[in-house]
Design an enzyme around this catalytic site. Structure first.
Site, mmCIF file in Angstrom:
data_model
loop_
_atom_site.group_PDB
_atom_site.id
_atom_site.type_symbol
_atom_site.label_atom_id
_atom_site.label_comp_id
_atom_site.label_asym_id
_atom_site.label_seq_id
_atom_site.Cartn_x
_atom_site.Cartn_y
_atom_site.Cartn_z
ATOM 1 N N GLY A 10 10.629 -21.607 -37.733
ATOM 2 C CA GLY A 10 10.225 -21.726 -36.275
ATOM 3 C C GLY A 10 10.921 -22.785 -35.363
ATOM 4 O O GLY A 10 11.645 -23.374 -35.905
ATOM 5 N N TYR A 11 10.257 -22.915 -34.355
ATOM 6 C CA TYR A 11 11.159 -23.867 -33.412
ATOM 7 C C TYR A 11 10.941 -25.095 -33.714
ATOM 8 O O TYR A 11 12.207 -25.618 -33.972
ATOM 9 C CB TYR A 11 10.546 -23.646 -32.027
ATOM 10 N N SER A 34 6.690 -13.983 -39.017
ATOM 11 C CA SER A 34 5.899 -13.067 -37.970
ATOM 12 C C SER A 34 6.486 -13.622 -36.480
ATOM 13 O O SER A 34 6.297 -12.987 -35.639
ATOM 14 C CB SER A 34 4.485 -13.307 -38.388
ATOM 15 N N ASN A 35 6.861 -14.869 -36.452
ATOM 16 C CA ASN A 35 7.086 -15.371 -35.299
ATOM 17 C C ASN A 35 8.766 -15.999 -35.393
ATOM 18 O O ASN A 35 8.924 -16.950 -34.476
ATOM 19 C CB ASN A 35 6.102 -16.086 -34.416
ATOM 20 N N ASP A 58 3.153 -15.079 -46.532
ATOM 21 C CA ASP A 58 1.982 -15.508 -45.658
ATOM 22 C C ASP A 58 1.194 -16.573 -46.416
ATOM 23 O O ASP A 58 0.595 -15.894 -47.588
ATOM 24 C CB ASP A 58 1.077 -14.302 -45.135
ATOM 25 N N SER A 124 -1.850 -31.291 -31.979
ATOM 26 C CA SER A 124 -1.274 -31.349 -30.585
ATOM 27 C C SER A 124 -2.139 -32.132 -29.615
ATOM 28 O O SER A 124 -3.146 -32.528 -29.873
ATOM 29 C CB SER A 124 -1.573 -29.657 -30.117
ATOM 30 N N THR A 126 -3.694 -31.257 -27.277
ATOM 31 C CA THR A 126 -4.681 -30.392 -26.786
ATOM 32 C C THR A 126 -6.043 -30.963 -27.395
ATOM 33 O O THR A 126 -7.071 -30.730 -26.859
ATOM 34 C CB THR A 126 -4.334 -28.942 -27.102
ATOM 35 N N TYR A 149 -7.203 -21.945 -29.950
ATOM 36 C CA TYR A 149 -6.013 -22.471 -30.765
ATOM 37 C C TYR A 149 -6.080 -23.964 -30.972
ATOM 38 O O TYR A 149 -5.744 -24.618 -31.891
ATOM 39 C CB TYR A 149 -4.638 -22.250 -29.837
ATOM 40 N N LYS A 153 -6.706 -26.970 -34.283
ATOM 41 C CA LYS A 153 -6.156 -28.249 -34.263
ATOM 42 C C LYS A 153 -7.254 -29.107 -34.703
ATOM 43 O O LYS A 153 -6.912 -30.039 -35.774
ATOM 44 C CB LYS A 153 -5.141 -28.616 -33.339
ATOM 45 N N LEU A 200 6.609 -23.381 -19.989
ATOM 46 C CA LEU A 200 7.641 -23.770 -18.886
ATOM 47 C C LEU A 200 9.169 -23.646 -19.099
ATOM 48 O O LEU A 200 9.908 -22.722 -18.609
ATOM 49 C CB LEU A 200 7.213 -24.938 -18.063
ATOM 50 N N PRO A 294 -5.832 -21.002 -15.249
ATOM 51 C CA PRO A 294 -7.166 -21.443 -15.788
ATOM 52 C C PRO A 294 -6.823 -22.396 -16.889
ATOM 53 O O PRO A 294 -6.043 -21.946 -17.620
ATOM 54 C CB PRO A 294 -7.710 -20.169 -16.109
HETATM 55 N N1 UFG Z 1 3.954 -23.874 -15.861
HETATM 56 C C1 UFG Z 1 4.256 -23.059 -14.749
HETATM 57 N N2 UFG Z 1 4.750 -22.104 -14.941
HETATM 58 C C2 UFG Z 1 4.882 -21.498 -15.958
HETATM 59 C C3 UFG Z 1 4.663 -21.871 -17.269
HETATM 60 C C4 UFG Z 1 4.160 -23.401 -17.384
HETATM 61 O O1 UFG Z 1 4.022 -23.640 -13.529
HETATM 62 O O2 UFG Z 1 5.313 -20.155 -16.190
HETATM 63 C C5 UFG Z 1 3.263 -25.168 -15.725
HETATM 64 C C6 UFG Z 1 1.865 -25.375 -16.430
HETATM 65 O O3 UFG Z 1 0.837 -25.223 -15.372
HETATM 66 C C7 UFG Z 1 2.049 -26.710 -16.591
HETATM 67 C C8 UFG Z 1 3.533 -27.163 -17.240
HETATM 68 O O4 UFG Z 1 4.131 -25.939 -16.686
HETATM 69 O O5 UFG Z 1 1.564 -27.698 -15.541
HETATM 70 C C9 UFG Z 1 3.648 -26.907 -18.513
HETATM 71 O O6 UFG Z 1 3.049 -25.744 -19.131
HETATM 72 P P1 UFG Z 1 3.458 -25.290 -20.754
HETATM 73 O O7 UFG Z 1 2.376 -24.047 -20.591
HETATM 74 O O8 UFG Z 1 4.765 -25.511 -20.970
HETATM 75 O O9 UFG Z 1 2.551 -26.371 -21.460
HETATM 76 P P2 UFG Z 1 1.035 -26.780 -21.690
HETATM 77 O O10 UFG Z 1 1.070 -28.506 -21.253
HETATM 78 O O11 UFG Z 1 0.009 -25.906 -21.001
HETATM 79 O O12 UFG Z 1 0.876 -26.542 -22.952
HETATM 80 C C10 UFG Z 1 1.255 -27.364 -24.020
HETATM 81 C C11 UFG Z 1 1.481 -26.539 -25.405
HETATM 82 C C12 UFG Z 1 0.186 -26.193 -25.886
HETATM 83 C C13 UFG Z 1 -0.678 -27.320 -25.902
HETATM 84 C C14 UFG Z 1 -1.013 -27.756 -24.685
HETATM 85 C C15 UFG Z 1 -1.982 -28.863 -24.664
HETATM 86 O O13 UFG Z 1 2.450 -25.684 -25.171
HETATM 87 O O14 UFG Z 1 0.514 -25.770 -27.287
HETATM 88 O O15 UFG Z 1 0.285 -28.323 -24.152
HETATM 89 O O16 UFG Z 1 -1.447 -29.976 -25.216
HETATM 90 F F1 UFG Z 1 -2.119 -26.703 -26.640
#
Ligand code: UFG
Length: 340
Positions: A10-11, A34-35, A58, A124, A126, A149, A153, A200, A294
């Site tokens: 994975g990554y 699987s991923n 698995d 995480s 999270t 998810y 954790k 993002l 959300p």
């Molecule tokens: N964002 C956008 N547009 C997108 C995707 C994300 O504006 O298309 C914003 C989000 O709102 C956030 C920031 O970019 O402000 C980062 O979002 P990510 O989805 O990249 O990351 P998150 O912080 O939401 O999620 C990460 C990990 C999860 C973990 C979470 C909380 O990917 O696995 O942190 O620790 F659960």
């Protein structure tokens, strides 16, 4: 040490495999693909300059997991293998609890039977939930998460703590990642999400390479300097060396279980990351401001002091490094890894 890396294709797992080899450790990978694509393995072998034993199954299969420990000599486990999509976990909670808990329990029970007591867990940020103050500190004791998810954790951190509590030989490092981004500087391995990226950086890099029309920024009215959400982005290469540091620290750890934040300690807004990525690419990228997603928090970042003090580790790569390395990977592999 001879280290079993679950999810090693994975990554984050793949980058950690290379960091382990660079630090002089031997690696055994287990991944059910699987991923992840099979092409990762040949690229890892090319970069590592050696063959890497890979077991494709698995880990919810407890009998095969036990057989793995019976046939391979393993000194420690780094456990990455898990389902990780926040949104999917809300839609399919049972599948997430089943997979992420069962894989861990298979591993723990096999380790107990075969006398393996060193465990590094891929947790995480999270787990800090919605109420912890920023910067997040490891001793926050009301661990919680808004989605299944994240709850897996929280639960696995608890399971590992309980397992270590009854066996004085056990040592467990719980690594709480902030937002991993970037890629290996060779451009040969990187993040290759299946389907539409949830996160993002991979979304942005797919916009830059022409696979997506434009970035939608989720919310422009947060109480931050530019109104967009702030996160603690950490280069996956820094994260990988954090795992090696944690692994090598286990034997001298005073407590049986210890949590460590792996982050930089700095928040970067979505707009700032977009601007940095534009610098890496050398042109402007299309975007729009949309509604908030959300469950998203305005600002999250780490207090990384404990990892620095106890593991002797800190993140060194900049946002510009993260963007340059992501762009090298994405531009050299516009469709990600080749199909198997
Ligand atoms: N964002 C956008 N547009 C997108 C995707 C994300 O504006 O298309 C914003 C989000 O709102 C956030 C920031 O970019 O402000 C980062 O979002 P990510 O989805 O990249 O990351 P998150 O912080 O939401 O999620 C990460 C990990 C999860 C973990 C979470 C909380 O990917 O696995 O942190 O620790 F659960």
């Amino acid at each position: 040490m001879r280290v079993l890396v679950t999810g090693g294709a994975g990554y984050i797992g793949s980058h950690t495999v290379l960091a382990l080899v660079a630090a002089g450790h031997d690696v055994v990978v287990v991944d059910d693909f699987s991923n992840a694509k099979k092409a990762v393995v040949s690229r890892l072998e090319e970069l590592a300059g050696r063959q890497i034993p890979v077991h494709a199954f698995d880990l919810t299969d407890a009998a095969r997991t036990d057989e793995l420990f019976a046939t391979e000599q393993i000194d420690a486990v780094i456990h990455f293998a898990a389902f990780k999509a926040v949104g999917e976990s809300v839609q399919k909670p049972a599948m997430y609890y089943r997979n992420n808990l069962d894989t861990t329990l298979s591993l723990v029970e096999a380790m107990q039977r075969h006398g393996v007591t060193r465990f590094v867990f891929s947790s995480s940020a999270t787990v800090y939930g919605e109420h912890a103050p920023v910067p997040y500190q490891e001793d926050w004791d009301r661990l919680d998460s808004s989605n299944p998810y994240g709850q897996t954790k929280v639960m696995i951190e608890r399971i590992l703590t309980d397992v270590a509590a009854v066996d004085e030989a056990w040592r467990v490092a719980l690594l709480r990642y902030f937002n991993p981004v970037g890629a290996h500087p060779s451009g040969r391995i990187g993040e290759d999400p299946t389907g539409t990226p949830n996160n993002l950086m991979p979304y942005l890099s797919q916009v830059a390479v022409g696979r997506r029309e434009k970035l939608t920024i989720f919310g422009g009215d947060y109480p931050t300097a530019d109104g967009t959400g702030e996160r603690d982005y950490i280069h996956v290469e820094d994260l990988a060396t954090g795992h090696v540091a944690a692994l090598e620290h286990l034997d001298t750890m005073v407590t049986r279980t210890r949590a460590f934040n792996l982050g930089t300690g700095t928040g970067t807004s979505v707009l700032s990351l977009l601007r940095a990525f534009e610098r890496a690419v050398g042109r402007e990228l299309p975007y729009e401001i949309g509604p908030r997603r959300p469950g998203d928090l305005a600002v999250t970042y780490a207090d990384p002091a404990r990892a620095h003090a106890e593991l002797g580790w800190r993140a060194t790569r900049t946002i510009d490094d993260m963007c340059a390395d992501t762009w090298r990977w994405q531009s050299q592999n516009p469709q990600g890894y080749p199909e198997d």
